[in-house]
Write an enzyme that holds these catalytic residues in place. Structure first.
Site, PDB file in Angstrom:
ATOM      1  N   THR A 126     -36.921 -41.835  61.860  1.00  0.00           N
ATOM      2  CA  THR A 126     -38.104 -41.383  61.111  1.00  0.00           C
ATOM      3  C   THR A 126     -39.397 -41.791  61.816  1.00  0.00           C
ATOM      4  O   THR A 126     -40.481 -41.460  61.349  1.00  0.00           O
ATOM      5  CB  THR A 126     -38.119 -41.973  59.673  1.00  0.00           C
ATOM      6  OG1 THR A 126     -38.010 -43.409  59.766  1.00  0.00           O
ATOM      7  CG2 THR A 126     -36.974 -41.446  58.841  1.00  0.00           C
ATOM      8  N   SER A 184     -36.025 -48.957  58.636  1.00  0.00           N
ATOM      9  CA  SER A 184     -35.364 -48.284  57.504  1.00  0.00           C
ATOM     10  C   SER A 184     -36.126 -47.005  57.202  1.00  0.00           C
ATOM     11  O   SER A 184     -37.358 -47.009  57.209  1.00  0.00           O
ATOM     12  CB  SER A 184     -35.410 -49.149  56.238  1.00  0.00           C
ATOM     13  OG  SER A 184     -34.934 -48.408  55.125  1.00  0.00           O
ATOM     14  N   LYS A 223     -30.740 -66.010  63.993  1.00  0.00           N
ATOM     15  CA  LYS A 223     -29.944 -67.253  64.013  1.00  0.00           C
ATOM     16  C   LYS A 223     -29.747 -67.708  65.460  1.00  0.00           C
ATOM     17  O   LYS A 223     -29.918 -68.869  65.793  1.00  0.00           O
ATOM     18  CB  LYS A 223     -28.591 -66.962  63.343  1.00  0.00           C
ATOM     19  CG  LYS A 223     -27.784 -68.180  63.031  1.00  0.00           C
ATOM     20  CD  LYS A 223     -26.676 -67.774  62.053  1.00  0.00           C
ATOM     21  CE  LYS A 223     -25.366 -68.315  62.487  1.00  0.00           C
ATOM     22  NZ  LYS A 223     -24.299 -67.452  62.799  1.00  0.00           N
ATOM     23  N   ALA A 239     -38.549 -56.644  55.462  1.00  0.00           N
ATOM     24  CA  ALA A 239     -39.357 -55.774  54.605  1.00  0.00           C
ATOM     25  C   ALA A 239     -38.502 -55.211  53.480  1.00  0.00           C
ATOM     26  O   ALA A 239     -37.652 -54.351  53.696  1.00  0.00           O
ATOM     27  CB  ALA A 239     -39.949 -54.631  55.434  1.00  0.00           C
ATOM     28  N   TYR A 242     -31.605 -46.209  48.762  1.00  0.00           N
ATOM     29  CA  TYR A 242     -32.712 -47.037  49.263  1.00  0.00           C
ATOM     30  C   TYR A 242     -32.812 -48.337  48.458  1.00  0.00           C
ATOM     31  O   TYR A 242     -32.836 -49.427  49.029  1.00  0.00           O
ATOM     32  CB  TYR A 242     -34.002 -46.229  49.158  1.00  0.00           C
ATOM     33  CG  TYR A 242     -35.231 -46.889  49.746  1.00  0.00           C
ATOM     34  CD1 TYR A 242     -35.301 -47.217  51.097  1.00  0.00           C
ATOM     35  CD2 TYR A 242     -36.352 -47.146  48.952  1.00  0.00           C
ATOM     36  CE1 TYR A 242     -36.446 -47.801  51.637  1.00  0.00           C
ATOM     37  CE2 TYR A 242     -37.493 -47.712  49.480  1.00  0.00           C
ATOM     38  CZ  TYR A 242     -37.541 -48.049  50.818  1.00  0.00           C
ATOM     39  OH  TYR A 242     -38.680 -48.612  51.345  1.00  0.00           O
ATOM     40  N   THR A 248     -48.082 -48.135  50.725  1.00  0.00           N
ATOM     41  CA  THR A 248     -49.053 -48.426  51.772  1.00  0.00           C
ATOM     42  C   THR A 248     -49.416 -47.101  52.437  1.00  0.00           C
ATOM     43  O   THR A 248     -48.580 -46.213  52.534  1.00  0.00           O
ATOM     44  CB  THR A 248     -48.427 -49.406  52.778  1.00  0.00           C
ATOM     45  OG1 THR A 248     -48.100 -50.599  52.074  1.00  0.00           O
ATOM     46  CG2 THR A 248     -49.361 -49.753  53.909  1.00  0.00           C
TER      47      THR A 248
HETATM   48  N1  LIG Z   1     -44.796 -47.393  53.725  1.00  0.00           N
HETATM   49  C1  LIG Z   1     -44.630 -47.929  52.531  1.00  0.00           C
HETATM   50  O1  LIG Z   1     -45.413 -47.646  51.617  1.00  0.00           O
HETATM   51  C2  LIG Z   1     -43.494 -48.887  52.274  1.00  0.00           C
HETATM   52  C3  LIG Z   1     -43.302 -49.337  50.972  1.00  0.00           C
HETATM   53  C4  LIG Z   1     -42.262 -50.225  50.723  1.00  0.00           C
HETATM   54  C5  LIG Z   1     -41.469 -50.689  51.758  1.00  0.00           C
HETATM   55  N2  LIG Z   1     -41.682 -50.227  53.019  1.00  0.00           N
HETATM   56  C6  LIG Z   1     -40.773 -50.720  54.068  1.00  0.00           C
HETATM   57  O2  LIG Z   1     -41.493 -50.978  55.253  1.00  0.00           O
HETATM   58  C7  LIG Z   1     -40.710 -50.630  56.392  1.00  0.00           C
HETATM   59  C8  LIG Z   1     -41.477 -49.664  57.283  1.00  0.00           C
HETATM   60  O3  LIG Z   1     -41.778 -48.491  56.537  1.00  0.00           O
HETATM   61  P1  LIG Z   1     -42.639 -47.297  57.155  1.00  0.00           P
HETATM   62  O4  LIG Z   1     -43.419 -46.707  56.046  1.00  0.00           O
HETATM   63  O5  LIG Z   1     -43.335 -47.765  58.371  1.00  0.00           O
HETATM   64  O6  LIG Z   1     -41.488 -46.264  57.512  1.00  0.00           O
HETATM   65  P2  LIG Z   1     -41.217 -45.465  58.870  1.00  0.00           P
HETATM   66  O7  LIG Z   1     -40.132 -44.499  58.571  1.00  0.00           O
HETATM   67  O8  LIG Z   1     -42.483 -44.922  59.411  1.00  0.00           O
HETATM   68  O9  LIG Z   1     -40.706 -46.609  59.833  1.00  0.00           O
HETATM   69  C9  LIG Z   1     -39.391 -47.079  59.831  1.00  0.00           C
HETATM   70  C10 LIG Z   1     -38.912 -47.118  61.266  1.00  0.00           C
HETATM   71  O10 LIG Z   1     -37.564 -47.616  61.302  1.00  0.00           O
HETATM   72  C11 LIG Z   1     -36.832 -46.872  62.280  1.00  0.00           C
HETATM   73  N3  LIG Z   1     -35.407 -46.973  61.953  1.00  0.00           N
HETATM   74  C12 LIG Z   1     -34.771 -46.557  60.830  1.00  0.00           C
HETATM   75  N4  LIG Z   1     -33.454 -46.801  60.917  1.00  0.00           N
HETATM   76  C13 LIG Z   1     -33.242 -47.401  62.114  1.00  0.00           C
HETATM   77  C14 LIG Z   1     -32.092 -47.893  62.786  1.00  0.00           C
HETATM   78  N5  LIG Z   1     -30.867 -47.813  62.234  1.00  0.00           N
HETATM   79  N6  LIG Z   1     -32.235 -48.451  64.013  1.00  0.00           N
HETATM   80  C15 LIG Z   1     -33.469 -48.555  64.590  1.00  0.00           C
HETATM   81  N7  LIG Z   1     -34.600 -48.092  64.003  1.00  0.00           N
HETATM   82  C16 LIG Z   1     -34.488 -47.524  62.780  1.00  0.00           C
HETATM   83  C17 LIG Z   1     -37.391 -45.466  62.129  1.00  0.00           C
HETATM   84  O11 LIG Z   1     -37.141 -44.634  63.233  1.00  0.00           O
HETATM   85  C18 LIG Z   1     -38.881 -45.743  61.929  1.00  0.00           C
HETATM   86  O12 LIG Z   1     -39.583 -45.780  63.148  1.00  0.00           O
HETATM   87  C19 LIG Z   1     -39.401 -50.059  55.861  1.00  0.00           C
HETATM   88  O13 LIG Z   1     -38.416 -51.060  55.865  1.00  0.00           O
HETATM   89  C20 LIG Z   1     -39.732 -49.686  54.433  1.00  0.00           C
HETATM   90  O14 LIG Z   1     -38.610 -49.740  53.594  1.00  0.00           O
HETATM   91  C21 LIG Z   1     -42.659 -49.325  53.303  1.00  0.00           C
END
Ligand SMILES: NC(=O)c1ccc[n+]([C@@H]2O[C@H](COP(=O)([O-])OP(=O)(O)OC[C@H]3O[C@@H](n4cnc5c(N)ncnc54)[C@H](O)[C@@H]3O)[C@@H](O)[C@H]2O)c1
Length: 317
Positions: free
Chosen positions: A43, A83, A113, A122, A153, A183
């Protein structure tokens, strides 16, 4: 509240090519650290790395962290953000989402570790489900549907929290857990289905703005630079227990849409569609803990954050 700086060192950021991860990488590089980002781009987007991809202290490893994590050397700290994160993304990739929260997280915790370093993971406000407490404090256990469309999720992140606590208890690993609330900011994907990109793109294209239900559901929005400060503050802080990071200022979705129409100067109109299943009615962080323990709170006013975000989306129209 001064800017937080982690000690200069070598840091790993999983999900570093994503929206939040790329801002975090940039911030760590600015303070002179070496940054290794690992991302499989499921993503994420290479475009997010444009500002710093040529920095000699930055390295991107394209790898799926659910497989074996093959990264050489030790780290001074790890930030685990990988994620899929938006409802559109985890609906498209439910298995991948569960795998990255479980297998992926285990690999990351093992790496911490091995490096004997602190690791921040996160989590999300989604672990509160459709909350019956408002606003949500960290002590609230949530109201989650384990088999609904968002469960891949929610449960992946609940497992992440449980696994992180187990590593802390069993191995004495220095762990930090953040529960991120909505965010927004530049580098969000224009088609990730979340409110801010949806409304901005629809307004900039002069299309009708889609409101699910009557638009009375509330959301709060934290600008990404504030969140990155909160991530660093938590990483540097003393508590291994979860901490909410978000902006407690609430807007109804309908009012928020009108704000975006005004800021873009658009003539878009609002159209209403049925509410999706399990769409939470209220979502607002209680950030008392972050305020008192970390001396952190969001600083960027919504109009200022939205102006920067709209500027970014304008280039993509
Ligand atoms: N943006 C928000 O409002 C929000 C809210 C709550 C939690 N989060 C958490 O913050 C984190 C970042 O979110 P974001 O908005 O930047 O999302 P995003 O999708 O832009 O970034 C997530 C990144 O993780 C990478 N990724 C996913 N699965 C992977 C895997 N198996 N191996 C390697 N890379 C992998 C994706 O390619 C992507 O670049 C996430 O864990 C999300 O759950 C975000």
């Amino acid at each position: 509240m001064s800017e937080r700086k982690v000690p200069t060192g070598r840091y790993l950021v999983t999900g570093g090519a994503g929206f939040i991860g790329s801002h975090l990488c940039e911030k760590l590089l600015q303070s002179g650290s070496q940054v290794v980002a690992v991302d499989n781009l499921i993503t994420g987007n290479l475009r997010n790395l444009k500002n710093f991809e040529n920095n000699p202290k930055f390295e991107l490893i394209r790898q799926d962290i659910t497989g074996r994590l093959e990264i050489l050397g030790n780290f001074d700290g790890i930030f685990h953000l990988a994620s899929p994160a938006s409802p559109v993304d985890y609906a498209e990739f439910p298995i991948e989402t569960l795998r990255v929260g479980s297998y992926g997280s285990e690999h990351v915790l093992e790496m911490a570790k091995k490096s004997k370093c602190r690791v921040l993971v996160a989590s999300t406000s989604e672990i509160y489900g459709d909350p019956q407490q408002h606003p949500q404090k960290e002590s609230y256990w949530g109201n989650v549907n384990s088999i609904g469309p968002r469960s891949c999720y929610d449960e992946s992140k609940r497992f992440l929290e449980a696994l992180t606590m187990a590593y802390h208890r069993v191995f004495g690993l220095q762990t930090r857990i953040i529960r991120i609330f909505n965010t927004y900011g530049p580098r969000m994907r224009e088609n990730d289905g979340r409110v801010v990109p949806n409304f901005c793109m629809q307004a900039l294209r002069g299309e009708s703005i889609t409101i699910y239900g009557e638009g009375k559901q509330t959301r709060s929005f934290c600008y990404v630079s504030d969140l990155v400060e909160g991530i660093l503050a938590t990483f540097l802080g003393d508590s291994h227990l979860p901490i909410n990071l978000g902006n407690p200022t609430e807007f109804t979705i309908a009012d928020f849409a009108k704000k975006i129409i005004a800021l873009t100067g658009s003539r878009s109109e609002l159209v209403h569609k049925p509410l999706p299943e399990d769409d939470p009615q209220l979502r607002c962080p209680d950030i008392t803990k972050a305020r008192t323990e970390l001396n952190w709170e969001p600083k960027v006013p919504i109009d200022e954050g939205l102006a920067k975000t709209i500027e970014y989306f304008r280039q993509l129209v």
